[in-house]
Design a protein around this motif. Structure first.
Motif: not given
Length: 132
Positions: A95-101, A129-130, A6-9, A57-58
């Motif tokens: 404010t979305g939802d994230v579905w991830a492996i 965010c894409s 977060l500090s680098d991005v 992290s994402c």
């Protein structure tokens, strides 16, 4: 919570194309729900699979993603975004939802790794965010 990246991005690491698309959507009143997905299209010839890593992290990155005042000044003065665009960037919060492996899961090529959907107003936050 993982915070090392977060500090680098910052939000200015988004592709300028994405920010232009955001501004275009806003000018056209496009604020419906949208879904964007991340895929591994093709793996290197020597690999048959990949492993999902960095999901936490994402998610932390998306929760903290903001445009700083210096970023907004740059977008307005140097890049030339309109004041209304700058105001929208200033208000941006994912404010979305994230579905991830799940972390550590084997991922095959052409399989979806992450999808993001946002149900509230401002489809531009989904679009931006894409590339995050």
């Amino acid at each position: 919570m993982v915070t090392t990246i977060l500090s680098d991005v910052n939000a200015l690491l988004a592709d300028l194309y994405e920010l232009n698309m955001v501004a275009s959507y806003l000018r056209r009143g496009m604020d419906g729900a949208a879904t964007f997905s991340l895929f591994v299209r093709r793996l290197p010839a020597t690999r048959g699979f990949s492993v999902a890593a960095g999901v936490e992290s994402c998610l932390d990155f998306l929760e903290q993603l903001r445009f700083e005042e210096d970023d907004l000044r740059y977008l307005g003065e140097v890049v030339g975004f309109a004041p209304a665009d700058i105001d929208a960037f200033r208000r941006f919060r994912f404010t979305g939802d994230v579905w991830a492996i799940p972390e550590g899961r084997i991922a095959l090529e052409s399989r979806c790794l992450k999808s993001r959907r946002r149900y509230q107003k401002r489809s531009w936050s989904r679009r931006s965010c894409s590339t995050a």
